[in-house]
Design a protein around this motif. Structure first.
Motif, mmCIF file in Angstrom:
data_model
loop_
_atom_site.group_PDB
_atom_site.id
_atom_site.type_symbol
_atom_site.label_atom_id
_atom_site.label_comp_id
_atom_site.label_asym_id
_atom_site.label_seq_id
_atom_site.Cartn_x
_atom_site.Cartn_y
_atom_site.Cartn_z
ATOM 1 N N GLY A 53 0.840 -1.188 0.000
ATOM 2 C CA GLY A 53 0.000 0.000 0.000
ATOM 3 C C GLY A 53 0.872 1.234 0.000
ATOM 4 O O GLY A 53 2.065 1.165 -0.336
ATOM 5 N N PRO A 54 0.330 2.402 0.367
ATOM 6 C CA PRO A 54 1.149 3.609 0.461
ATOM 7 C C PRO A 54 2.311 3.399 1.429
ATOM 8 O O PRO A 54 2.187 2.689 2.431
ATOM 9 C CB PRO A 54 0.168 4.655 0.988
ATOM 10 C CG PRO A 54 -1.183 4.136 0.649
ATOM 11 C CD PRO A 54 -1.085 2.647 0.711
ATOM 12 N N ASP A 55 3.442 4.030 1.136
ATOM 13 C CA ASP A 55 4.620 3.868 1.990
ATOM 14 C C ASP A 55 4.439 4.588 3.324
ATOM 15 O O ASP A 55 4.025 5.753 3.371
ATOM 16 C CB ASP A 55 5.865 4.407 1.279
ATOM 17 C CG ASP A 55 6.343 3.471 0.171
ATOM 18 O OD1 ASP A 55 6.048 2.269 0.238
ATOM 19 O OD2 ASP A 55 7.021 3.952 -0.758
ATOM 20 N N TYR A 81 -0.786 -0.669 4.311
ATOM 21 C CA TYR A 81 0.399 0.164 4.094
ATOM 22 C C TYR A 81 1.610 -0.727 3.819
ATOM 23 O O TYR A 81 1.698 -1.856 4.329
ATOM 24 C CB TYR A 81 0.711 1.031 5.322
ATOM 25 C CG TYR A 81 -0.367 2.026 5.661
ATOM 26 C CD1 TYR A 81 -0.474 3.227 4.965
ATOM 27 C CD2 TYR A 81 -1.278 1.762 6.687
ATOM 28 C CE1 TYR A 81 -1.479 4.142 5.287
ATOM 29 C CE2 TYR A 81 -2.270 2.676 7.011
ATOM 30 C CZ TYR A 81 -2.363 3.859 6.304
ATOM 31 O OH TYR A 81 -3.357 4.755 6.610
ATOM 32 N N ARG A 82 2.517 -0.200 3.029
ATOM 33 C CA ARG A 82 3.854 -0.793 2.933
ATOM 34 C C ARG A 82 4.676 -0.133 4.030
ATOM 35 O O ARG A 82 5.049 1.025 3.927
ATOM 36 C CB ARG A 82 4.474 -0.536 1.559
ATOM 37 C CG ARG A 82 5.884 -1.118 1.375
ATOM 38 C CD ARG A 82 6.376 -0.824 -0.035
ATOM 39 N NE ARG A 82 7.694 -1.372 -0.266
ATOM 40 C CZ ARG A 82 8.781 -0.635 -0.557
ATOM 41 N NH1 ARG A 82 8.671 0.691 -0.662
ATOM 42 N NH2 ARG A 82 9.942 -1.201 -0.765
ATOM 43 N N VAL A 83 4.912 -0.863 5.106
ATOM 44 C CA VAL A 83 5.536 -0.304 6.294
ATOM 45 C C VAL A 83 7.045 -0.519 6.209
ATOM 46 O O VAL A 83 7.515 -1.638 6.003
ATOM 47 C CB VAL A 83 4.982 -0.951 7.574
ATOM 48 C CG1 VAL A 83 5.535 -0.223 8.795
ATOM 49 C CG2 VAL A 83 3.458 -0.909 7.584
ATOM 50 N N ILE A 84 7.788 0.569 6.388
ATOM 51 C CA ILE A 84 9.246 0.524 6.341
ATOM 52 C C ILE A 84 9.770 0.976 7.689
ATOM 53 O O ILE A 84 9.469 2.089 8.156
ATOM 54 C CB ILE A 84 9.804 1.440 5.218
ATOM 55 C CG1 ILE A 84 9.214 1.038 3.861
ATOM 56 C CG2 ILE A 84 11.319 1.360 5.187
ATOM 57 C CD1 ILE A 84 8.045 1.900 3.427
ATOM 58 N N LEU A 85 10.546 0.133 8.330
ATOM 59 C CA LEU A 85 11.085 0.439 9.647
ATOM 60 C C LEU A 85 12.601 0.524 9.563
ATOM 61 O O LEU A 85 13.238 -0.271 8.878
ATOM 62 C CB LEU A 85 10.707 -0.648 10.660
ATOM 63 C CG LEU A 85 9.238 -1.006 10.820
ATOM 64 C CD1 LEU A 85 8.872 -2.183 9.925
ATOM 65 C CD2 LEU A 85 8.930 -1.351 12.269
ATOM 66 N N PHE A 86 13.167 1.486 10.289
ATOM 67 C CA PHE A 86 14.609 1.656 10.342
ATOM 68 C C PHE A 86 15.084 1.728 11.784
ATOM 69 O O PHE A 86 14.440 2.356 12.629
ATOM 70 C CB PHE A 86 15.034 2.961 9.658
ATOM 71 C CG PHE A 86 14.787 3.027 8.179
ATOM 72 C CD1 PHE A 86 15.496 2.225 7.299
ATOM 73 C CD2 PHE A 86 13.843 3.901 7.666
ATOM 74 C CE1 PHE A 86 15.271 2.296 5.930
ATOM 75 C CE2 PHE A 86 13.622 3.995 6.304
ATOM 76 C CZ PHE A 86 14.335 3.175 5.437
ATOM 77 N N ASP A 87 16.240 1.108 12.054
ATOM 78 C CA ASP A 87 16.972 1.428 13.272
ATOM 79 C C ASP A 87 17.724 2.727 13.034
ATOM 80 O O ASP A 87 18.368 2.903 11.995
ATOM 81 C CB ASP A 87 17.990 0.324 13.601
ATOM 82 C CG ASP A 87 17.362 -0.903 14.224
ATOM 83 O OD1 ASP A 87 16.289 -0.785 14.832
ATOM 84 O OD2 ASP A 87 17.957 -1.993 14.111
ATOM 85 N N GLY A 126 13.123 1.869 -2.699
ATOM 86 C CA GLY A 126 12.070 2.338 -3.596
ATOM 87 C C GLY A 126 10.951 3.072 -2.912
ATOM 88 O O GLY A 126 9.829 3.147 -3.432
ATOM 89 N N VAL A 127 11.221 3.644 -1.748
ATOM 90 C CA VAL A 127 10.202 4.394 -1.018
ATOM 91 C C VAL A 127 9.901 5.690 -1.760
ATOM 92 O O VAL A 127 10.807 6.396 -2.204
ATOM 93 C CB VAL A 127 10.662 4.687 0.420
ATOM 94 C CG1 VAL A 127 9.683 5.606 1.140
ATOM 95 C CG2 VAL A 127 10.831 3.377 1.188
ATOM 96 N N ALA A 154 4.619 12.782 2.094
ATOM 97 C CA ALA A 154 3.164 12.929 1.986
ATOM 98 C C ALA A 154 2.565 13.531 3.242
ATOM 99 O O ALA A 154 1.665 14.383 3.174
ATOM 100 C CB ALA A 154 2.524 11.572 1.693
ATOM 101 N N ALA A 155 3.047 13.088 4.396
ATOM 102 C CA ALA A 155 2.484 13.554 5.669
ATOM 103 C C ALA A 155 3.422 13.146 6.791
ATOM 104 O O ALA A 155 4.264 12.250 6.625
ATOM 105 C CB ALA A 155 1.093 12.954 5.904
ATOM 106 N N LEU A 156 3.271 13.808 7.926
ATOM 107 C CA LEU A 156 4.008 13.454 9.134
ATOM 108 C C LEU A 156 3.021 13.051 10.223
ATOM 109 O O LEU A 156 1.932 13.631 10.332
ATOM 110 C CB LEU A 156 4.845 14.629 9.636
ATOM 111 C CG LEU A 156 5.930 15.192 8.714
ATOM 112 C CD1 LEU A 156 6.604 16.399 9.364
ATOM 113 C CD2 LEU A 156 6.958 14.129 8.352
ATOM 114 N N VAL A 157 3.410 12.058 11.022
ATOM 115 C CA VAL A 157 2.653 11.683 12.215
ATOM 116 C C VAL A 157 3.631 11.740 13.381
ATOM 117 O O VAL A 157 4.625 11.009 13.400
ATOM 118 C CB VAL A 157 2.042 10.275 12.085
ATOM 119 C CG1 VAL A 157 1.267 9.924 13.356
ATOM 120 C CG2 VAL A 157 1.138 10.186 10.866
#
Length: 320
Positions: A53-55, A81-87, A126-127, A154-157
């Motif tokens: 879905g949306p990144d 959503y296409r969820v991308i997590l980073f340390d 590819g985000v 696109a937006a911040l949370v």
């Protein structure tokens, strides 16, 4: 006599670092990477991608790692959503930036430097035009992300996010561990000898006044946060954050993307009235949700509210 004292001191140093290394090896073995390791200009970045879905990029807070979000939150999002997590740098399985690494260093990767590193990793994955969520310290990195790429965010949370300057200091612990002396001398002692009971009490204080969810401490891998590299990076990042926030605040009016802020009224770590309540009118397209009686960890204790904020951000950005 001097020779004996010297030998004793050397022996103690060897003992401390041997025990610290043993504890670090045990933590690394118990909590290996759960995503992929991406090489960005010689810096290893730990990333995990789940769903479609949306990144949606998730950025964890101080002393944390991506396991904070994989405890149960990602599973609630990956269906849409296409969820991308980073340390973040120096934490979890992401390397610290080389200019800020080392046992006797007192500098730190700024929110901007962290955002740029994670953006390069996101590009590799590819985000495109992501919603970026940041919790606590990660909120400052999310704001820096938006400032760095305003046309491709696109937006911040912002969840319990550090966003504004504050009065006073952060306590003697950060003063010591964030110094060059503390980095070289004190942190190895903590890594080697801090009792697990103290660690669990510290996690409990982060969740207060709510209880720590069952299994959370074991899932997140507190031993990863106690490694010398991670403790140094965290202390130095927190210790040097205030001047970086002061630099960002005058630029908040350029963040014209939708911003959802969500903050507990009982948060004593990043107080609502010091941060989100002040930041909201500074952000041109912002909405604040306050959570009565909730502390610093709403992504766990009132998770539906945080997920609803993400969905609102997606709708306002035209992604849903």
């Amino acid at each position: 006599m001097l020779l004996i004292l010297t030998l004793v001191a050397v022996g103690l140093v060897i003992l401390v670092h041997w025990r610290a290394s043993a504890r670090e090896a045990a933590a690394n073995a118990a909590y290996p990477p759960i995503g992929e390791l991406i090489d960005i200009d010689g810096v290893k970045v730990h990333a995990k991608v789940q769903g479609s879905g949306p990144d949606l990029v998730l950025i964890h807070g101080a002393s944390g790692n991506i396991r904070d979000f994989t405890f149960d939150m990602v599973d609630q999002l990956a269906d849409r959503y296409r969820v991308i997590l980073f340390d973040r740098p120096g934490l979890g399985w992401t390397d610290n930036l080389p200019q800020h690494a080392g046992a006797w260093n007192a500098t730190a990767a700024t929110p901007h430097e962290q955002a740029v590193l994670l953006q390069k990793a996101a590009d590799r994955l590819g985000v495109s035009n992501p919603i970026v969520l940041g919790h606590s310290y990660g909120g400052a990195v999310a704001l820096a992300w938006g400032l760095s790429r305003p046309d491709d965010t696109a937006a911040l949370v912002l969840v319990s996010a550090v966003s504004e300057p504050w009065e006073g200091d952060l306590g003697w612990q950060y003063k010591i561990t964030g110094s060059a002396f503390g980095s070289g001398i004190v942190i190895p002692l903590v890594t080697a000898f801090v009792p697990q009971g103290f660690v669990r009490a510290s996690v409990g204080a982060i969740f207060a006044p709510q209880d720590t969810p069952d299994g959370y401490s074991d899932h997140i891998g507190t031993g990863l946060s106690l490694r010398r590299m991670s403790m140094r990076a965290n202390a130095q990042q927190v210790n040097t954050l205030l001047p970086e926030i002061k630099k960002m605040v005058p630029k908040y009016d350029t963040l014209t993307m939708p911003v959802e802020l969500i903050h507990g009224t009982a948060d004593t770590i990043v107080p609502l009235d010091v941060h989100a309540a002040i930041a909201t009118p500074q952000l041109p397209d912002s909405a604040l949700t306050t959570l009565p009686g909730i502390g610093h960890m709403p992504q766990h204790v009132t998770q539906p509210d945080v997920i609803a904020a993400i969905d609102r951000a997606a709708t306002r950005a035209g992604l849903r």
